[in-house]
Design a protein around this motif. Structure first.
Motif, PDB file in Angstrom:
ATOM      1  N   ARG A   1       0.815  -1.212   0.000  1.00 26.28           N
ATOM      2  CA  ARG A   1       0.000   0.000   0.000  1.00 26.28           C
ATOM      3  C   ARG A   1       0.853   1.268   0.000  1.00 26.28           C
ATOM      4  O   ARG A   1       0.409   2.323   0.435  1.00 26.28           O
ATOM      5  N   ASP A   2       2.093   1.152  -0.486  1.00 29.53           N
ATOM      6  CA  ASP A   2       2.968   2.326  -0.492  1.00 29.53           C
ATOM      7  C   ASP A   2       2.735   3.214  -1.706  1.00 29.53           C
ATOM      8  O   ASP A   2       3.414   4.223  -1.868  1.00 29.53           O
ATOM      9  N   ALA A   3       1.782   2.850  -2.586  1.00 29.45           N
ATOM     10  CA  ALA A   3       1.408   3.684  -3.730  1.00 29.45           C
ATOM     11  C   ALA A   3       0.041   3.216  -4.222  1.00 29.45           C
ATOM     12  O   ALA A   3      -0.470   2.178  -3.794  1.00 29.45           O
ATOM     13  N   ASP A   4      -0.552   3.992  -5.137  1.00 27.49           N
ATOM     14  CA  ASP A   4      -1.845   3.630  -5.707  1.00 27.49           C
ATOM     15  C   ASP A   4      -1.596   2.699  -6.889  1.00 27.49           C
ATOM     16  O   ASP A   4      -1.610   3.121  -8.049  1.00 27.49           O
ATOM     17  N   TYR A   5      -1.393   1.417  -6.601  1.00 32.95           N
ATOM     18  CA  TYR A   5      -1.046   0.481  -7.656  1.00 32.95           C
ATOM     19  C   TYR A   5      -2.246   0.128  -8.533  1.00 32.95           C
ATOM     20  O   TYR A   5      -2.061  -0.290  -9.680  1.00 32.95           O
ATOM     21  N   ALA A   6      -3.458   0.284  -8.010  1.00 35.25           N
ATOM     22  CA  ALA A   6      -4.635   0.040  -8.851  1.00 35.25           C
ATOM     23  C   ALA A   6      -4.684   1.054  -9.994  1.00 35.25           C
ATOM     24  O   ALA A   6      -4.957   0.699 -11.153  1.00 35.25           O
ATOM     25  N   ALA A   7      -4.418   2.321  -9.691  1.00 37.05           N
ATOM     26  CA  ALA A   7      -4.395   3.353 -10.735  1.00 37.05           C
ATOM     27  C   ALA A   7      -3.233   3.116 -11.692  1.00 37.05           C
ATOM     28  O   ALA A   7      -3.368   3.293 -12.909  1.00 37.05           O
ATOM     29  N   GLU A   8      -2.084   2.716 -11.147  1.00 33.93           N
ATOM     30  CA  GLU A   8      -0.936   2.429 -12.008  1.00 33.93           C
ATOM     31  C   GLU A   8      -1.230   1.247 -12.928  1.00 33.93           C
ATOM     32  O   GLU A   8      -0.870   1.246 -14.104  1.00 33.93           O
ATOM     33  N   GLU A   9      -1.917   0.252 -12.396  1.00 33.96           N
ATOM     34  CA  GLU A   9      -2.294  -0.913 -13.190  1.00 33.96           C
ATOM     35  C   GLU A   9      -3.170  -0.506 -14.370  1.00 33.96           C
ATOM     36  O   GLU A   9      -2.944  -0.917 -15.511  1.00 33.96           O
ATOM     37  N   ARG A  10      -4.181   0.313 -14.110  1.00 35.70           N
ATOM     38  CA  ARG A  10      -5.076   0.749 -15.177  1.00 35.70           C
ATOM     39  C   ARG A  10      -4.322   1.556 -16.234  1.00 35.70           C
ATOM     40  O   ARG A  10      -4.523   1.369 -17.443  1.00 35.70           O
ATOM     41  N   ALA A  11      -3.445   2.453 -15.809  1.00 37.85           N
ATOM     42  CA  ALA A  11      -2.688   3.260 -16.768  1.00 37.85           C
ATOM     43  C   ALA A  11      -1.785   2.383 -17.636  1.00 37.85           C
ATOM     44  O   ALA A  11      -1.681   2.601 -18.850  1.00 37.85           O
ATOM     45  N   LEU A  12      -1.151   1.379 -17.028  1.00 36.87           N
ATOM     46  CA  LEU A  12      -0.283   0.493 -17.799  1.00 36.87           C
ATOM     47  C   LEU A  12      -1.083  -0.359 -18.778  1.00 36.87           C
ATOM     48  O   LEU A  12      -0.644  -0.606 -19.907  1.00 36.87           O
ATOM     49  N   LEU A  13      -2.260  -0.804 -18.375  1.00 41.47           N
ATOM     50  CA  LEU A  13      -3.104  -1.580 -19.280  1.00 41.47           C
ATOM     51  C   LEU A  13      -3.549  -0.742 -20.474  1.00 41.47           C
ATOM     52  O   LEU A  13      -3.589  -1.221 -21.613  1.00 41.47           O
ATOM     53  N   GLU A  14      -3.869   0.505 -20.229  1.00 41.24           N
ATOM     54  CA  GLU A  14      -4.242   1.390 -21.335  1.00 41.24           C
ATOM     55  C   GLU A  14      -3.054   1.630 -22.264  1.00 41.24           C
ATOM     56  O   GLU A  14      -3.192   1.636 -23.497  1.00 41.24           O
ATOM     57  N   GLU A  15      -1.876   1.792 -21.666  1.00 41.70           N
ATOM     58  CA  GLU A  15      -0.688   2.040 -22.487  1.00 41.70           C
ATOM     59  C   GLU A  15      -0.352   0.839 -23.358  1.00 41.70           C
ATOM     60  O   GLU A  15      -0.032   0.988 -24.547  1.00 41.70           O
ATOM     61  N   VAL A  16      -0.431  -0.368 -22.783  1.00 41.89           N
ATOM     62  CA  VAL A  16      -0.075  -1.545 -23.572  1.00 41.89           C
ATOM     63  C   VAL A  16      -1.083  -1.758 -24.697  1.00 41.89           C
ATOM     64  O   VAL A  16      -0.731  -2.232 -25.784  1.00 41.89           O
ATOM     65  N   THR A  17      -2.343  -1.388 -24.475  1.00 36.97           N
ATOM     66  CA  THR A  17      -3.351  -1.498 -25.534  1.00 36.97           C
ATOM     67  C   THR A  17      -3.054  -0.523 -26.668  1.00 36.97           C
ATOM     68  O   THR A  17      -3.160  -0.866 -27.856  1.00 36.97           O
ATOM     69  N   GLU A  18      -2.657   0.693 -26.325  1.00 37.61           N
ATOM     70  CA  GLU A  18      -2.297   1.677 -27.342  1.00 37.61           C
ATOM     71  C   GLU A  18      -1.033   1.255 -28.090  1.00 37.61           C
ATOM     72  O   GLU A  18      -0.918   1.451 -29.303  1.00 37.61           O
ATOM     73  N   ARG A  19      -0.093   0.663 -27.381  1.00 41.23           N
ATOM     74  CA  ARG A  19       1.137   0.194 -28.036  1.00 41.23           C
ATOM     75  C   ARG A  19       0.816  -0.907 -29.044  1.00 41.23           C
ATOM     76  O   ARG A  19       1.368  -0.957 -30.141  1.00 41.23           O
ATOM     77  N   ARG A  20      -0.082  -1.800 -28.655  1.00 37.52           N
ATOM     78  CA  ARG A  20      -0.469  -2.872 -29.556  1.00 37.52           C
ATOM     79  C   ARG A  20      -1.082  -2.299 -30.839  1.00 37.52           C
ATOM     80  O   ARG A  20      -0.766  -2.728 -31.948  1.00 37.52           O
ATOM     81  N   ALA A  21      -1.982  -1.321 -30.667  1.00 38.20           N
ATOM     82  CA  ALA A  21      -2.619  -0.706 -31.835  1.00 38.20           C
ATOM     83  C   ALA A  21      -1.590  -0.016 -32.725  1.00 38.20           C
ATOM     84  O   ALA A  21      -1.670  -0.069 -33.959  1.00 38.20           O
ATOM     85  N   ARG A  22      -0.593   0.625 -32.103  1.00 40.18           N
ATOM     86  CA  ARG A  22       0.460   1.297 -32.852  1.00 40.18           C
ATOM     87  C   ARG A  22       1.282   0.289 -33.656  1.00 40.18           C
ATOM     88  O   ARG A  22       1.643   0.532 -34.816  1.00 40.18           O
ATOM     89  N   ILE A  23       1.581  -0.860 -33.065  1.00 40.22           N
ATOM     90  CA  ILE A  23       2.347  -1.887 -33.760  1.00 40.22           C
ATOM     91  C   ILE A  23       1.576  -2.360 -34.997  1.00 40.22           C
ATOM     92  O   ILE A  23       2.148  -2.519 -36.092  1.00 40.22           O
ATOM     93  N   PHE A  24       0.263  -2.584 -34.856  1.00 41.93           N
ATOM     94  CA  PHE A  24      -0.526  -3.031 -35.999  1.00 41.93           C
ATOM     95  C   PHE A  24      -0.616  -1.951 -37.069  1.00 41.93           C
ATOM     96  O   PHE A  24      -0.638  -2.250 -38.262  1.00 41.93           O
ATOM     97  N   GLN A  25      -0.660  -0.710 -36.647  1.00 42.99           N
ATOM     98  CA  GLN A  25      -0.700   0.392 -37.604  1.00 42.99           C
ATOM     99  C   GLN A  25       0.575   0.392 -38.443  1.00 42.99           C
ATOM    100  O   GLN A  25       0.523   0.526 -39.681  1.00 42.99           O
ATOM    101  N   LEU A  26       1.724   0.254 -37.792  1.00 42.87           N
ATOM    102  CA  LEU A  26       2.987   0.234 -38.516  1.00 42.87           C
ATOM    103  C   LEU A  26       3.103  -1.013 -39.389  1.00 42.87           C
ATOM    104  O   LEU A  26       3.625  -0.961 -40.505  1.00 42.87           O
ATOM    105  N   ALA A  27       2.616  -2.151 -38.881  1.00 45.51           N
ATOM    106  CA  ALA A  27       2.684  -3.378 -39.647  1.00 45.51           C
ATOM    107  C   ALA A  27       1.823  -3.283 -40.913  1.00 45.51           C
ATOM    108  O   ALA A  27       2.217  -3.749 -41.980  1.00 45.51           O
ATOM    109  N   SER A  28       0.645  -2.663 -40.786  1.00 47.16           N
ATOM    110  CA  SER A  28      -0.241  -2.503 -41.946  1.00 47.16           C
ATOM    111  C   SER A  28       0.376  -1.583 -42.980  1.00 47.16           C
ATOM    112  O   SER A  28       0.277  -1.814 -44.194  1.00 47.16           O
ATOM    113  N   ALA A  29       1.027  -0.535 -42.513  1.00 41.91           N
ATOM    114  CA  ALA A  29       1.646   0.430 -43.419  1.00 41.91           C
ATOM    115  C   ALA A  29       2.829  -0.181 -44.171  1.00 41.91           C
ATOM    116  O   ALA A  29       3.181   0.245 -45.260  1.00 41.91           O
ATOM    117  N   ALA A  30       3.461  -1.193 -43.558  1.00 37.73           N
ATOM    118  CA  ALA A  30       4.646  -1.792 -44.165  1.00 37.73           C
ATOM    119  C   ALA A  30       4.294  -2.818 -45.246  1.00 37.73           C
ATOM    120  O   ALA A  30       5.163  -3.276 -45.973  1.00 37.73           O
TER     121      ALA A  30
END
Length: 429
Positions: A399-428
């Motif tokens: 409980r030394d930080a708000d890890y639930a909020a950090e978890e949600r932010a990381l999940l959103e980031e990894v989802t955006e990264r995945r979409a970015r990878i597919f965007q680049l793959a489609s363009a290639a």
């Protein structure tokens, strides 16, 4: 490396790989490792993902500052101390001798840093934290050692009046003072980098980096003393071989014992009492190992080569084996925690296999490089690891930080990264 089309599963796109990742979290506990019992004590389901929920790019949002300013100030102060120590050494040895000794000291330092990088490859620690660790070891811990050394020698000399000064200095005083001075830097990192201090492996990496910095400065001192006392190249070469090539990991091994104990304590959660208790407890094996190393040829053996083969080499081999086992435990932790998210729809089973194995990561990076998405794939892998360890903190009850909020932010980031990878793959295509 082939990728399937987007939307083929609840977590989005998939990488081709082994199927059937459907076992439960408790199925991992039989071979879990240091992190297993915290999971059993604090079970917490992964947050469910609503299909089609929109995400905002996390990297377009300002990151929380929290301890950012404090960390920068600590690095600057530590750097100033190192600059002062190096200036003092330059004036004491002379510019030419200082330059020669500094170059020689870079060799064992490079060996140590390469070894620590190998340990830290699975879930790399922040560069700023590692920089502070090195600077603390190379500067502040040296200053603390010099300031306390004389007083401790006097105290030990008074208490052990029948003991030879040759034993009191290197065998008793040096381990006590040096391990305490190095350990303070690791303790500071526990409090200032708590969100990146996940367990024993992190403790070993941070403590080892502090120790590598200390050894770097100490080696300059030893090489410089050889230059001033003998004035011959052969004397310097002899000291360099003994310290720089035969035992470059000595200090790293001592202080890593403290880092292991502190990392274990942090992984169990708890407040200041547990952390400070672990600090004191961890100093005991660190100091004892240092005493054994320094006192081997003075107390136990008359022949250095015999001591090296009988004691030092086996200890180093044992340390390597322990690190390998801890790294495997980290891999299993990643697989178990990401499996929780796969069942909640955030990752596909194939992505879990990719993120949780070294061959899977290598294959993914090779494929991403062919479509111009290697940097995004690196970020995807790095964020996936952080998600796994963040979830472990939640399950461990920290409980030394708000890890639930950090978890949600990381999940959103990894989802955006995945979409970015597919965007680049489609363009290639």
């Amino acid at each position: 490396m082939a990728m399937n089309t987007p939307g083929t599963g609840p977590g989005g796109p998939q990488w081709n790989g082994p199927q059937g990742y459907g076992h439960r979290p408790q199925d991992h506990q039989q071979h879990a490792g240091w992190w297993g019992t915290t999971t059993l004590r604090h079970h917490h389901p992964a947050p469910a993902r609503s299909a089609g929920a929109p995400f905002q790019p996390v990297w377009n949002q300002p990151p929380p500052r929290r301890r950012g300013v404090l960390n920068i100030v600590l690095v600057i102060l530590a750097a100033l101390v190192v600059a002062g120590v190096l200036l003092f050494l330059s004036l004491s040895l002379g510019p030419s001798a200082f330059l020669l000794c500094g170059i020689l000291a870079l060799v064992p330092l490079g060996i140590c840093l390469l070894g620590l990088r190998w340990i830290d490859r699975w879930d790399p620690e922040p560069r700023g934290a590692l920089l502070f660790a090195f600077l603390w070891g190379a500067g502040t811990s040296v200053v603390v050692t010099l300031l306390l050394g004389t007083y401790v020698v006097d105290l030990l000399g008074s208490a052990l009046s029948t003991t030879s000064p040759e034993v009191i200095g290197p065998v008793l005083q040096a381990p006590l003072v040096e391990e305490f001075a190095k350990g303070l830097g690791v303790l500071i990192l526990v409090y200032t980098r708590r969100s990146h201090f996940d367990g024993p492996v992190d403790g070993i990496v941070y403590a080892g980096t502090v120790a590598a910095g200390f050894a770097f400065t100490e080696n300059i001192l030893y090489f410089g003393s050889a230059v001033l006392e003998s004035g011959t190249v052969s004397a310097v070469v002899g000291v360099f071989i003994l310290r720089g090539l035969f035992s470059p990991f000595a200090h790293v091994m001592f202080t890593s014992l403290l880092g292991f104990v502190l990392g274990w304590a942090v992984s169990r959660g708890g407040g200041n009492a547990r952390i400070l208790g672990a600090f004191v407890l961890g100093l005991i094996p660190a100091m004892a190992g240092h005493m054994l190393w320094n006192g081997g040829t003075l107390v136990l053996f008359d022949n250095f080569l015999l001591f090296y083969l009988v004691v030092q080499v086996p200890l180093f081999v044992a340390a390597v084996v322990a690190v390998v086992l801890l790294r495997r435990s980290e891999r299993r932790l990643t697989e178990a925690r990401l499996g929780d998210y796969a069942r909640a729809g955030w990752f596909t089973p194939e992505e879990v296999r990719m993120l949780a194995t070294r061959p899977g990561r290598s294959q993914a990076l090779a494929w991403a490089g062919s479509v111009g998405a290697k940097q995004d794939m690196r970020a995807f892998i790095r964020t996936g690891s952080r998600i796994a360890f963040t979830r472990q903190r939640v399950l461990g009850g920290r409980r030394d930080a708000d890890y639930a909020a950090e978890e949600r932010a990381l999940l959103e980031e990894v989802t955006e990264r995945r979409a970015r990878i597919f965007q680049l793959a489609s363009a290639a295509r």
